[in-house]
Motif scaffolding. Structure first.
Motif, PDB file in Angstrom:
ATOM      1  N   PRO A   1       0.775  -1.266  -0.194  1.00  0.00           N
ATOM      2  CA  PRO A   1       0.113  -0.003  -0.060  1.00  0.00           C
ATOM      3  C   PRO A   1       0.990   1.093  -0.006  1.00  0.00           C
ATOM      4  CG  PRO A   1      -0.726  -1.635   1.649  1.00  0.00           C
ATOM      5  CD  PRO A   1       0.492  -2.114   1.112  1.00  0.00           C
ATOM      6  N   GLN A   2       0.160   2.482  -0.471  1.00  0.00           N
ATOM      7  CA  GLN A   2       0.705   3.741  -0.208  1.00  0.00           C
ATOM      8  C   GLN A   2       0.770   4.167   1.213  1.00  0.00           C
ATOM      9  OE1 GLN A   2      -0.200   6.582  -3.474  1.00  0.00           O
ATOM     10  NE2 GLN A   2      -1.456   4.946  -4.283  1.00  0.00           N
ATOM     11  N   MET A   3       1.613   4.752   1.803  1.00  0.00           N
ATOM     12  CA  MET A   3       1.644   5.161   3.357  1.00  0.00           C
ATOM     13  C   MET A   3       1.962   6.632   3.351  1.00  0.00           C
ATOM     14  SD  MET A   3       3.117   1.879   4.936  1.00  0.00           S
ATOM     15  CE  MET A   3       4.470   1.837   3.972  1.00  0.00           C
ATOM     16  N   LEU A   4       1.186   7.371   4.196  1.00  0.00           N
ATOM     17  CA  LEU A   4       1.789   8.737   4.247  1.00  0.00           C
ATOM     18  C   LEU A   4       2.942   8.894   5.372  1.00  0.00           C
ATOM     19  CD1 LEU A   4       1.199  11.831   4.105  1.00  0.00           C
ATOM     20  CD2 LEU A   4      -0.525  11.710   6.004  1.00  0.00           C
ATOM     21  N   MET A   5       4.045   9.255   4.944  1.00  0.00           N
ATOM     22  CA  MET A   5       5.265   9.041   5.505  1.00  0.00           C
ATOM     23  C   MET A   5       6.402  10.212   4.779  1.00  0.00           C
ATOM     24  SD  MET A   5       6.822   5.662   4.003  1.00  0.00           S
ATOM     25  CE  MET A   5       6.850   5.185   2.252  1.00  0.00           C
ATOM     26  N   TYR A   6       7.386  10.181   5.459  1.00  0.00           N
ATOM     27  CA  TYR A   6       8.601  10.879   4.818  1.00  0.00           C
ATOM     28  C   TYR A   6       9.200   9.858   3.778  1.00  0.00           C
ATOM     29  CZ  TYR A   6       8.519  15.024   7.821  1.00  0.00           C
ATOM     30  OH  TYR A   6       8.369  16.167   8.460  1.00  0.00           O
ATOM     31  N   THR A   7       9.626  10.381   2.715  1.00  0.00           N
ATOM     32  CA  THR A   7      10.010   9.684   1.591  1.00  0.00           C
ATOM     33  C   THR A   7      10.968  10.283   0.861  1.00  0.00           C
ATOM     34  OG1 THR A   7       9.546   7.960  -0.305  1.00  0.00           O
ATOM     35  CG2 THR A   7       8.042   9.838   0.317  1.00  0.00           C
ATOM     36  N   LEU A   8      11.889   9.228   0.321  1.00  0.00           N
ATOM     37  CA  LEU A   8      12.825  10.046  -0.622  1.00  0.00           C
ATOM     38  C   LEU A   8      12.485   9.579  -2.165  1.00  0.00           C
ATOM     39  CD1 LEU A   8      16.295   9.099   1.168  1.00  0.00           C
ATOM     40  CD2 LEU A   8      15.397  11.500   0.754  1.00  0.00           C
ATOM     41  N   GLY A   9      11.291   8.862  -2.250  1.00  0.00           N
ATOM     42  CA  GLY A   9      10.780   8.162  -3.405  1.00  0.00           C
ATOM     43  C   GLY A   9      11.030   6.869  -3.469  1.00  0.00           C
ATOM     44  N   HIS A  10       9.978   6.110  -3.930  1.00  0.00           N
ATOM     45  CA  HIS A  10       9.921   4.504  -3.930  1.00  0.00           C
ATOM     46  C   HIS A  10      11.065   3.931  -4.867  1.00  0.00           C
ATOM     47  CE1 HIS A  10       6.833   5.057  -6.594  1.00  0.00           C
ATOM     48  NE2 HIS A  10       7.207   4.021  -7.210  1.00  0.00           N
ATOM     49  N   ASP A  11      11.281   4.600  -5.681  1.00  0.00           N
ATOM     50  CA  ASP A  11      12.333   4.441  -6.644  1.00  0.00           C
ATOM     51  C   ASP A  11      13.811   4.638  -6.360  1.00  0.00           C
ATOM     52  OD1 ASP A  11      12.119   7.065  -7.194  1.00  0.00           O
ATOM     53  OD2 ASP A  11      11.841   6.838  -9.276  1.00  0.00           O
ATOM     54  N   PHE A  12      14.163   5.327  -5.116  1.00  0.00           N
ATOM     55  CA  PHE A  12      15.339   5.907  -4.776  1.00  0.00           C
ATOM     56  C   PHE A  12      16.243   4.614  -4.312  1.00  0.00           C
ATOM     57  CE2 PHE A  12      18.103   7.159  -1.007  1.00  0.00           C
ATOM     58  CZ  PHE A  12      19.122   7.798  -1.673  1.00  0.00           C
ATOM     59  N   VAL A  13      17.470   4.554  -4.839  1.00  0.00           N
ATOM     60  CA  VAL A  13      18.404   3.495  -4.302  1.00  0.00           C
ATOM     61  C   VAL A  13      19.265   3.971  -3.374  1.00  0.00           C
ATOM     62  CG1 VAL A  13      19.691   1.472  -5.092  1.00  0.00           C
ATOM     63  CG2 VAL A  13      17.706   2.203  -6.322  1.00  0.00           C
ATOM     64  N   PRO A  14      19.473   3.902  -2.119  1.00  0.00           N
ATOM     65  CA  PRO A  14      20.324   4.627  -1.539  1.00  0.00           C
ATOM     66  C   PRO A  14      21.839   3.943  -1.663  1.00  0.00           C
ATOM     67  CG  PRO A  14      18.687   3.565  -0.123  1.00  0.00           C
ATOM     68  CD  PRO A  14      18.538   3.011  -1.291  1.00  0.00           C
ATOM     69  N   ALA A  15      22.829   4.773  -1.373  1.00  0.00           N
ATOM     70  CA  ALA A  15      24.228   4.255  -1.680  1.00  0.00           C
ATOM     71  C   ALA A  15      24.573   3.264  -0.693  1.00  0.00           C
ATOM     72  CB  ALA A  15      25.243   5.418  -1.319  1.00  0.00           C
ATOM     73  N   GLY A  16      25.476   2.177  -1.071  1.00  0.00           N
ATOM     74  CA  GLY A  16      25.849   0.989  -0.199  1.00  0.00           C
ATOM     75  C   GLY A  16      26.384   1.213   1.036  1.00  0.00           C
ATOM     76  N   ILE A  17      26.047   1.849   1.810  1.00  0.00           N
ATOM     77  CA  ILE A  17      26.480   1.979   3.122  1.00  0.00           C
ATOM     78  C   ILE A  17      26.425   0.780   3.933  1.00  0.00           C
ATOM     79  CG2 ILE A  17      26.204   4.422   3.489  1.00  0.00           C
ATOM     80  CD1 ILE A  17      23.755   3.723   5.299  1.00  0.00           C
ATOM     81  N   HIS A  18      27.370   0.451   5.004  1.00  0.00           N
ATOM     82  CA  HIS A  18      27.364  -0.746   5.595  1.00  0.00           C
ATOM     83  C   HIS A  18      26.037  -0.967   6.560  1.00  0.00           C
ATOM     84  CE1 HIS A  18      31.170  -2.575   4.242  1.00  0.00           C
ATOM     85  NE2 HIS A  18      31.490  -1.262   4.077  1.00  0.00           N
ATOM     86  N   ALA A  19      25.509  -0.023   7.143  1.00  0.00           N
ATOM     87  CA  ALA A  19      24.163  -0.125   8.024  1.00  0.00           C
ATOM     88  C   ALA A  19      22.925  -0.364   6.834  1.00  0.00           C
ATOM     89  CB  ALA A  19      23.982   1.283   8.400  1.00  0.00           C
ATOM     90  N   GLY A  20      23.076  -1.671   6.285  1.00  0.00           N
ATOM     91  CA  GLY A  20      22.059  -2.078   5.342  1.00  0.00           C
ATOM     92  C   GLY A  20      20.618  -1.957   6.172  1.00  0.00           C
ATOM     93  N   GLY A  21      20.643  -2.066   7.266  1.00  0.00           N
ATOM     94  CA  GLY A  21      19.041  -1.771   7.973  1.00  0.00           C
ATOM     95  C   GLY A  21      18.718  -0.349   7.808  1.00  0.00           C
ATOM     96  N   LEU A  22      19.609   0.411   7.649  1.00  0.00           N
ATOM     97  CA  LEU A  22      19.073   2.031   7.325  1.00  0.00           C
ATOM     98  C   LEU A  22      18.758   2.551   5.965  1.00  0.00           C
ATOM     99  CD1 LEU A  22      21.272   3.532  10.007  1.00  0.00           C
ATOM    100  CD2 LEU A  22      19.121   2.193  10.423  1.00  0.00           C
ATOM    101  N   ARG A  23      19.022   1.384   5.037  1.00  0.00           N
ATOM    102  CA  ARG A  23      18.819   1.882   3.556  1.00  0.00           C
ATOM    103  C   ARG A  23      17.390   1.662   3.141  1.00  0.00           C
ATOM    104  NH1 ARG A  23      21.167  -1.383   0.509  1.00  0.00           N
ATOM    105  NH2 ARG A  23      21.677  -0.014  -1.399  1.00  0.00           N
TER     106      ARG A  23
END
Lengths: 448, 448
Positions: free
Chosen positions: A320-342
């Motif tokens: 579903p769509q949710m009301l939230m802060y978002t960088l866009g659902h097609d945003f691919v974050p850089a490969g930082i090591h904290a995978g759980g925060l991506r």
């Protein structure tokens, strides 16, 4: 103020209810919307995937929801978790007596993180409703491990769709899940239409969390004996994690201390919700004036640089769509090591608190986080997970700022997990191979 | 009998003394002998290697030795460790109400095992005596990790000679030590004469614990600022581990239960000593009748198949001769996954208890241990270290035997560590690739 190091509750003092923040919010949360029609999604739409009780909790108006005895009894194998005064870290930082750091340590769970706090009740409610098998997805493996353990404890089957590149690069996490009896499948797989579709376009696809979610949801939707479970973002997940903050309140009382700031890292938002929501209640009751501080990576700064709007929870548009802060659902974050925060979005409840000015957010770089993590390991002894290191960084920064300003400050942070499965990240740090990525500067790249 | 799951002591109830078994032994322990002259070795001979206080403890006549406040304060970051009633395991085993299993869990330490209990005081006493640097050896990495953490906490340098093949095969353990700031050297190395000698004979040597000990001792002997530390076998190491059993006694009192049998695995003997020695005292005081059961691998059955005689502590003859059960200092145990149990000898104090009939020993096969470990993980949630799985196997066997005999039995075992660094062993088990080795049948091979 007592002078102990460790504030340990007896199991008889473990809170027996989770705290539901929904009735206490300044505005009512907006409903999720169907990904295609844009119409509000109700329990009936989600019933093929989730246990009825979990869907009730998702929109409950009750302030406290009793933890079933069968869940409490499993919690008791590792809870109450300790609350520790970071005396050695305080000393290394040269803090004056009025600046104090406490941490709640969730790495004592069998998975080494806070994730079992919700995996256990999710497995329990599903079992109670006759479900025999859980399907879920995992990226780096934290959530998949927790769900595998929970299913083993209740005698359920568990299938985990693991992002293909992690499946190959993180064999230990996969082995951990398999040892608990889970079936772990490299995603994209040929087992689902979603997987076959992706493999048809690119037989060498490395997979993504979005694809793995699609596969797990399709698996659950196609079998009556199977439900789907999610490890963060949703309201019922945040609810279950509040056991952390409820315990912390009792332990800080033992310490005769009240936090001026409560700190946790944020990916999907559940470990922050876990420690911060109970303090939000305490703030509304006038018992506390704690600032609630969410810490996110500068490579994926959802709360500090995202837009507050409806967006899809996943890349593929299965959720579903949710009301939230978002960088866009097609945003691919850089490969930082904290995978759980991506994660491109954030828990709607956490987003709402930030939007309404009830919680603050700050973004930090990963190198500074590993600096903090290594300082913490060499003083307090515990090696933190890269995700948790974000909370440590912000806690240290809060302490140093208080010292500079000549103020007293009591800081409480959530150490959400240990880093025994993350040693390649520490290797990169020690070898000077870590890169910082700044969303604001437009630096992004394909991640792990 | 209470019905709790978890018996957690407050830090204010943490015992403040270690228990020294020496004055209570039925016969006085025999002194170590010089490896070459065969003359008794005194403190003066060992002073270049060990802190004075540790040498005093090695032969102390005091029943209780106070834990320094500086050591207690570090213990408090992870102690008191929990004592847990294995209710879920009991249920899986179908035990009657009169057969109960409790375990003391040492995996909550920052190293994930019981080893920091002695690494911390060893670092502390050395620092107090002006020593700036510790040299030690490690096989699979458990002890090296604990010593690295302890040195970090007291701001000391640490050099670990790591058996070459483990250095290559266990990069995560090496990285863990390096993250805590230790220098980790693949042994044999060119840094010592002992290492250069071995490399001269075989440039491709994979190393062995014996060679690594020789290198660490030579390193310490050659520098005034450096002492050597050992992780098991010696009396002062057993002494420090008694914090485990002292806590367990208090926790079993909270449970209103008295163990009929106390179980732990044995390699060098320190985790067994830790939980069993305080119960030995309780037995001599008439407060308990606990059988003390040491569990060893059939591939290296020192206590059950060894001879009780003087033998060298290491292969190379750098260490004193000790009166103990031994399979011969040139015995190379088969490559079982419980690397910490692959030792040809045993603690002289533990050996003496067995010799005098005050403790029992049993040998078990590794496949049966992994059966027990996986059953335990899937019921209690915690993934055990392969070493600890030996204690679980024996505890389960004790429970089943009691059920068969229609007897009541309360079993307490020491879960000495978690298995998050041992997942390749579980992989071998799950893939059916584990082999059993039987010393009695003459099956031995070069180990890891």
């Amino acid at each position: 103020m007592t002078d102990k190091t460790r504030y340990q509750l007896d199991e008889s003092d473990m809170p027996t209810s989770w705290y539901n923040i929904i009735p206490d919010l300044p505005v009512a949360p907006s409903p999720p919307l169907h990904p295609k029609t844009g119409e509000p999604v109700g329990p009936a739409d989600l019933a093929p995937l989730f246990a009825t009780e979990l869907l009730k909790q998702e929109m409950s108006g009750e302030s406290f929801i009793e933890i079933p005895e069968e869940v409490q009894s499993v919690y008791r194998t590792y809870r109450p978790s300790p609350l520790i005064r970071a005396k050695a870290l305080e000393k290394v930082l040269g803090l004056p007596a009025g600046v104090k750091i406490f941490y709640k340590y969730e790495g004592v769970s069998p998975a080494g993180s806070h994730k079992p706090n919700t995996a256990i009740p999710q497995a329990f409610y599903n079992k109670q409703e006759g479900i025999k098998r859980i399907s879920t997805e995992t990226g780096a493996g934290q959530w998949g491990s927790a769900m595998s353990i929970a299913c083993a404890l209740y005698g359920m089957e568990c299938t985990v769709y693991m992002v293909g590149i992690s499946y190959d690069q993180k064999p230990y996490r996969r082995l951990l899940m398999e040892t608990y009896g889970a079936e772990v499948i490299s995603s994209p797989s040929k087992r689902t239409e979603a997987g076959r579709h992706v493999l048809g376009l690119d037989p060498d696809s490395l997979g993504s969390l979005g694809i793995a979610i699609s596969e797990a949801v399709e698996d659950a939707a196609g079998r009556d004996d199977t439900h789907y479970c999610l490890g963060s973002v949703l309201n019922h997940v945040c609810l279950h994690q509040t056991i952390i903050g409820e315990e912390a309140i009792l332990q800080m009382e033992l310490a005769q201390a009240e936090p001026d700031v409560v700190v946790a890292c944020v990916g999907g938002g559940s470990n922050f919700a876990g420690i911060a929501f109970p303090y939000y209640r305490r703030n509304t009751q006038g018992k506390s004036k704690a600032r609630l501080l969410a810490v996110e990576p500068k490579a994926c700064p959802t709360l500090t640089a995202g837009e507050y709007r409806y967006d899809l929870g996943d890349e593929a548009g299965m959720t579903p769509q949710m009301l939230m802060y978002t960088l866009g659902h097609d945003f691919v974050p850089a490969g930082i090591h904290a995978g759980g925060l991506r994660y491109h979005g954030d828990s709607p409840l956490v987003s709402l608190l930030v939007k309404e000015g009830k919680a603050e957010a700050v973004a930090v770089h990963q190198k500074a986080c590993f600096d903090a993590a290594v300082m913490f390991a060499r003083s307090e002894g515990i090696l933190p997970a890269p995700e948790s290191s974000h909370a440590i960084r912000a806690a240290i920064d809060e302490a140093l700022a208080a010292r500079e300003a000549g103020q007293d400050r009591t800081i409480l942070f959530n150490l959400s997990g240990h880093g025994h499965f993350d040693l390649t990240a520490y290797e990169a740090y020690l070898n000077g191979q870590l890169q910082d990525y700044d969303f604001a500067a437009g630096s992004m790249c394909e991640g792990e």
